[in-house]
Enzyme design. Structure first.
Site, PDB file in Angstrom:
ATOM      1  N   GLU A 140      37.294  35.498  47.035  1.00 61.81           N
ATOM      2  CA  GLU A 140      37.965  35.823  45.758  1.00 61.81           C
ATOM      3  C   GLU A 140      39.494  36.034  45.744  1.00 61.81           C
ATOM      4  O   GLU A 140      39.881  36.468  46.785  1.00 61.81           O
ATOM      5  CB  GLU A 140      37.162  37.387  45.573  1.00 61.81           C
ATOM      6  CG  GLU A 140      35.796  37.073  45.542  1.00 61.81           C
ATOM      7  CD  GLU A 140      35.089  36.266  44.217  1.00 61.81           C
ATOM      8  OE1 GLU A 140      36.135  35.894  43.086  1.00 61.81           O
ATOM      9  OE2 GLU A 140      34.325  35.589  44.268  1.00 61.81           O
ATOM     10  N   VAL A 146      46.644  32.248  51.539  1.00 58.80           N
ATOM     11  CA  VAL A 146      45.693  32.583  52.779  1.00 58.80           C
ATOM     12  C   VAL A 146      44.111  32.159  52.383  1.00 58.80           C
ATOM     13  O   VAL A 146      43.633  31.598  53.197  1.00 58.80           O
ATOM     14  CB  VAL A 146      45.755  34.139  52.847  1.00 58.80           C
ATOM     15  CG1 VAL A 146      44.905  34.467  53.894  1.00 58.80           C
ATOM     16  CG2 VAL A 146      47.204  34.400  52.985  1.00 58.80           C
ATOM     17  N   GLY A 200      41.837  37.977  48.617  1.00 54.15           N
ATOM     18  CA  GLY A 200      43.216  38.096  48.744  1.00 54.15           C
ATOM     19  C   GLY A 200      43.815  36.902  47.949  1.00 54.15           C
ATOM     20  O   GLY A 200      43.441  36.548  46.894  1.00 54.15           O
ATOM     21  N   ASN A 214      45.352  33.162  46.860  1.00 51.02           N
ATOM     22  CA  ASN A 214      45.142  31.841  47.169  1.00 51.02           C
ATOM     23  C   ASN A 214      45.499  31.232  48.287  1.00 51.02           C
ATOM     24  O   ASN A 214      44.785  30.288  48.942  1.00 51.02           O
ATOM     25  CB  ASN A 214      45.525  31.162  45.538  1.00 51.02           C
ATOM     26  CG  ASN A 214      44.685  31.764  44.395  1.00 51.02           C
ATOM     27  OD1 ASN A 214      44.900  32.897  44.212  1.00 51.02           O
ATOM     28  ND2 ASN A 214      43.962  30.923  44.028  1.00 51.02           N
ATOM     29  N   CYS A 267      43.813  42.066  40.475  1.00 40.39           N
ATOM     30  CA  CYS A 267      43.320  40.650  40.380  1.00 40.39           C
ATOM     31  C   CYS A 267      42.993  40.161  38.888  1.00 40.39           C
ATOM     32  O   CYS A 267      43.242  39.079  38.708  1.00 40.39           O
ATOM     33  CB  CYS A 267      42.304  40.214  41.350  1.00 40.39           C
ATOM     34  SG  CYS A 267      40.988  41.168  41.504  1.00 40.39           S
ATOM     35  N   ASN A 304      45.003  46.307  47.476  1.00 39.59           N
ATOM     36  CA  ASN A 304      45.052  46.709  45.943  1.00 39.59           C
ATOM     37  C   ASN A 304      43.739  47.449  45.714  1.00 39.59           C
ATOM     38  O   ASN A 304      43.922  48.220  44.992  1.00 39.59           O
ATOM     39  CB  ASN A 304      45.554  45.569  45.223  1.00 39.59           C
ATOM     40  CG  ASN A 304      44.316  44.560  44.887  1.00 39.59           C
ATOM     41  OD1 ASN A 304      43.545  44.223  45.858  1.00 39.59           O
ATOM     42  ND2 ASN A 304      44.292  43.977  43.880  1.00 39.59           N
TER      43      ASN A 304
HETATM   44  P1  NAP Z   1      46.639  38.437  51.239  1.00 42.44           P
HETATM   45  O1  NAP Z   1      48.109  38.555  51.753  1.00 42.44           O
HETATM   46  O2  NAP Z   1      46.059  37.115  51.162  1.00 42.44           O
HETATM   47  O3  NAP Z   1      45.583  39.398  52.394  1.00 42.44           O
HETATM   48  C1  NAP Z   1      44.418  39.481  52.234  1.00 42.44           C
HETATM   49  C2  NAP Z   1      44.026  39.759  53.571  1.00 42.44           C
HETATM   50  O4  NAP Z   1      43.994  38.429  54.399  1.00 42.44           O
HETATM   51  C3  NAP Z   1      44.438  40.906  54.443  1.00 42.44           C
HETATM   52  O5  NAP Z   1      43.697  41.754  54.970  1.00 42.44           O
HETATM   53  C4  NAP Z   1      45.408  40.057  55.164  1.00 42.44           C
HETATM   54  O6  NAP Z   1      45.961  40.900  56.455  1.00 42.44           O
HETATM   55  C5  NAP Z   1      44.419  38.894  55.547  1.00 42.44           C
HETATM   56  N1  NAP Z   1      45.073  37.862  56.206  1.00 42.44           N
HETATM   57  C6  NAP Z   1      46.219  37.320  55.843  1.00 42.44           C
HETATM   58  N2  NAP Z   1      46.257  35.941  56.277  1.00 42.44           N
HETATM   59  C7  NAP Z   1      45.353  35.946  57.100  1.00 42.44           C
HETATM   60  C8  NAP Z   1      44.865  34.866  58.034  1.00 42.44           C
HETATM   61  N3  NAP Z   1      45.763  33.707  58.513  1.00 42.44           N
HETATM   62  N4  NAP Z   1      43.801  34.795  58.719  1.00 42.44           N
HETATM   63  C9  NAP Z   1      42.805  36.208  58.397  1.00 42.44           C
HETATM   64  N5  NAP Z   1      43.236  36.990  57.333  1.00 42.44           N
HETATM   65  C10 NAP Z   1      44.467  36.845  56.981  1.00 42.44           C
HETATM   66  O7  NAP Z   1      46.505  39.024  50.029  1.00 42.44           O
HETATM   67  P2  NAP Z   1      47.060  40.568  49.681  1.00 42.44           P
HETATM   68  O8  NAP Z   1      48.641  40.482  49.241  1.00 42.44           O
HETATM   69  O9  NAP Z   1      46.407  41.608  50.571  1.00 42.44           O
HETATM   70  O10 NAP Z   1      46.226  40.784  48.144  1.00 42.44           O
HETATM   71  C11 NAP Z   1      46.659  40.590  47.077  1.00 42.44           C
HETATM   72  C12 NAP Z   1      46.014  39.274  46.632  1.00 42.44           C
HETATM   73  O11 NAP Z   1      44.524  39.545  46.466  1.00 42.44           O
HETATM   74  C13 NAP Z   1      46.453  38.867  45.077  1.00 42.44           C
HETATM   75  O12 NAP Z   1      46.319  37.458  45.032  1.00 42.44           O
HETATM   76  C14 NAP Z   1      45.059  39.364  44.233  1.00 42.44           C
HETATM   77  O13 NAP Z   1      45.074  38.662  42.913  1.00 42.44           O
HETATM   78  C15 NAP Z   1      44.170  39.170  45.133  1.00 42.44           C
HETATM   79  N6  NAP Z   1      42.920  39.932  44.986  1.00 42.44           N
HETATM   80  C16 NAP Z   1      41.853  39.275  44.396  1.00 42.44           C
HETATM   81  C17 NAP Z   1      40.662  40.013  44.132  1.00 42.44           C
HETATM   82  C18 NAP Z   1      39.222  39.053  43.414  1.00 42.44           C
HETATM   83  O14 NAP Z   1      38.383  39.770  43.569  1.00 42.44           O
HETATM   84  N7  NAP Z   1      39.478  38.117  42.942  1.00 42.44           N
HETATM   85  C19 NAP Z   1      40.660  41.260  44.005  1.00 42.44           C
HETATM   86  C20 NAP Z   1      41.787  41.904  44.501  1.00 42.44           C
HETATM   87  C21 NAP Z   1      42.895  41.206  45.079  1.00 42.44           C
HETATM   88  P3  NAP Z   1      47.307  41.427  56.460  1.00 42.44           P
HETATM   89  O15 NAP Z   1      47.360  42.577  55.539  1.00 42.44           O
HETATM   90  O16 NAP Z   1      47.233  41.874  57.784  1.00 42.44           O
HETATM   91  O17 NAP Z   1      48.340  40.446  55.840  1.00 42.44           O
END
Ligand code: NAP
Length: 496
Positions: A261, A243, A239, A241, A295, A163
């Site tokens: 985060e 994961v 990413g 919560n 987020c 994002n």
């Molecule tokens: P996500 O599905 O958790 O993925 C985040 C990253 O982790 C991606 O690169 C993903 O790879 C990777 N990943 C997934 N499973 C993994 C595993 N088992 N081992 C290692 N890496 C793994 O999150 P998203 O859908 O990309 O992002 C949306 C989320 O991020 C929302 O909940 C949002 O609130 C949060 N976010 C938080 C912040 C903050 O600073 N607090 C900022 C932005 C976003 P793939 O893409 O290959 O699945």
């Protein structure tokens, strides 16, 4: 092997490689995957190498090999490289910002704005690299020179979401490198082009071989082996919560340092004395920019009941009038969701809320005039109960619920009654209430009279409760995560 990120061509579409040990190369498997524009899925952006275990192993080996020399290099050298990378990126801001919009779906203004933010972050950490690295202490022995020095950790894994596909990688990679670590970078599968562009800028700026390695590919094929590689000393993850929690368990079990985060369910509290027009604008910006996929997006408007009807009416009117469409067009105010799955999930959540009896205040119905893009019209629900799913779960889309309350105390109680605690806003003219809110709200980033989503790179960023792992990113806080402390007692030799 070639020295360009484009390693092949599939018809008109480029094929982008992995960047390992200073070289752009195909995945060991030879496989790649397609990346498409979420506003127009027939628009193929390119193919990207599908990394796997063998590539992760090569990338971690390169990062481990490069660590000694990089960690011993002068911080001034590192600062110069980061600064040069910022200049390279700055010279390409419009081009990369447009690519970001094409790949992720946020508006052009946001795409270019985020790329400019990445420039600013690289510049900031070029400066941070030159700040003092330790402290000098008095000792019980007056002859002892007693001091601390912060030293890098080792090879770090940087795992990022889609994002903020250039700003988040920049705010993790820049401090990791500035403080002398080497990096293996696994970006989100859905936004590999921005990852390539950031890596290109840093490589062109003169990073030595192996200091930064980019491995595109899936969570299972790249993420898992990376997290579980014993040579990876620290992992910075942003990413979801689900994961994040899982990743922390496996990484900390083997002794790695982990920073998470994660998601939010961010409230904007509007009190009866607020400037309502200002509150409406900021609540809408917080909730709907980036199609609600931040987020820090506002997803609950907690409103004093005396102004709840008026505010809801104004919100419904303005949200209903948002121009939804192809974000590559200048006039568009809201683009698509990131993927077909995301659009289906968010539309399903809207339907579910309606079935549960919540009142939809904006125009009903799925988008019909937006082609095959992954669009969902923005939705505002009124009279939302604080314990409903809509008020408790991160929906990650353009959905906002208005929760009426009786005054500030109840508003804060409702705001705090979720498992997240990333950001929060209050709209009021009363400084006393503002101070009470700042003191009592459980959130890592707190705004008064501005939207929940603003965050500047020179200050710490991160959440309370389930939104974070109690560490902070950005600003000087990044040094805490990417370094460890050495305490030195330096005594003179006994005089002869
Ligand atoms: P996500 O599905 O958790 O993925 C985040 C990253 O982790 C991606 O690169 C993903 O790879 C990777 N990943 C997934 N499973 C993994 C595993 N088992 N081992 C290692 N890496 C793994 O999150 P998203 O859908 O990309 O992002 C949306 C989320 O991020 C929302 O909940 C949002 O609130 C949060 N976010 C938080 C912040 C903050 O600073 N607090 C900022 C932005 C976003 P793939 O893409 O290959 O699945």
């Amino acid at each position: 092997m070639v020295n360009s990120a484009v390693i092949d061509q599939h018809g008109a579409a480029p094929v982008f490689g992995l960047y390992i040990n200073g070289e752009w190369r195909a995945a060991a498997s030879g496989k790649s995957y397609e990346n498409r524009n979420p506003a127009r899925p027939d628009d193929l952006i390119g193919s990207f190498a599908s990394g796997g275990t063998e590539d992760v192993d090569a990338a971690v080996s390169a990062a481990a090999e490069a660590f000694t020399a990089w960690s011993m290099s002068s911080p001034i050298t590192r600062a110069n490289i980061l600064y040069k990378a910022s200049e390279i990126l700055a010279s390409r801001v419009n081009e990369i910002g447009r690519e970001l919009t094409r790949e992720e779906g946020k508006t052009l203004k946001e795409g270019i704005g985020e790329t400019s933010r990445a420039v600013q972050i690289l510049r900031y950490y070029a400066g941070e690299a030159q700040q003092p690295t330790g402290e000098h202490y008095p000792s019980a022995n007056p002859a002892t020179l007693l001091y601390t020095v912060r030293e890098p950790l080792g090879p770090c894994a940087i795992i990022t979401p889609w994002n903020f596909p250039i700003a988040i990688p920049a705010w993790k990679i820049a401090p990791a490198l500035a403080f002398g670590n080497t990096v293996v970078f696994k970006p989100a599968t859905l936004t590999p082009l921005c990852a390539v562009r950031l890596t290109e800028a840093l490589a062109e700026a003169g990073l030595p071989e192996g200091v930064l390695n980019l491995v595109t590919g899936s969570a299972g094929e790249v993420g898992d082996p990376l997290v579980n590689d014993e040579r990876i000393i620290a992992i910075s993850f942003t990413g979801s919560n689900e994961v994040g929690r899982q990743l922390k368990m496996s990484a900390t079990a083997r002794g790695a340092k982990v920073q998470l985060e994660m998601g939010g369910k961010n409230p904007a509290i509007v009190l009866a004395d607020a400037d309502l027009e200002h509150a409406v604008t900021n609540v809408i910006n917080g909730a709907m920019m980036s199609t609600g996929q931040k987020c820090t997006a506002t997803s609950r408007a907690i409103v004093d009941h005396r102004v709840a009807d008026e505010l809801s009416e104004r919100l419904a009117q303005r949200i209903g009038a948002l121009r939804v469409g192809d974000p590559q067009e200048e006039a568009t105010q809201m683009g698509p969701l990131i993927s077909a799955e995301a659009a289906k999930r968010v539309a399903g959540e809207i339907d579910r809320a309606k079935r549960e009896g919540l009142t939809l205040l904006t125009k009903d119905g799925a988008s019909t005039d937006l082609g095959d893009g992954y669009f969902v019209r923005p939705a505002l629900f009124g009279g939302v109960a604080p314990d409903s799913r809509l008020a408790q779960e991160e929906l990650f889309g353009p959905v906002l619920g208005v929760i009426p309350v009786d005054g500030l105390d109840e508003a804060i109680e409702v705001a705090n009654n979720v498992r997240f605690g990333l950001s929060a806003s209050l709209f009021t003219r009363d400084i006393g209430r503002a101070l009470t809110f700042v003191r009592k709200i459980q959130a890592g980033v707190v705004h008064v009279n501005s939207e929940t989503a603003g965050a500047e790179p020179q200050v710490p960023f991160g959440g309370y409760k389930g939104s974070s792992s109690y560490s902070r990113e950005q600003g000087k806080a990044a040094r805490e995560f990417f370094t460890q402390v050495k305490t030195v007692y330096l005594d003179p030799p006994p005089s002869a």
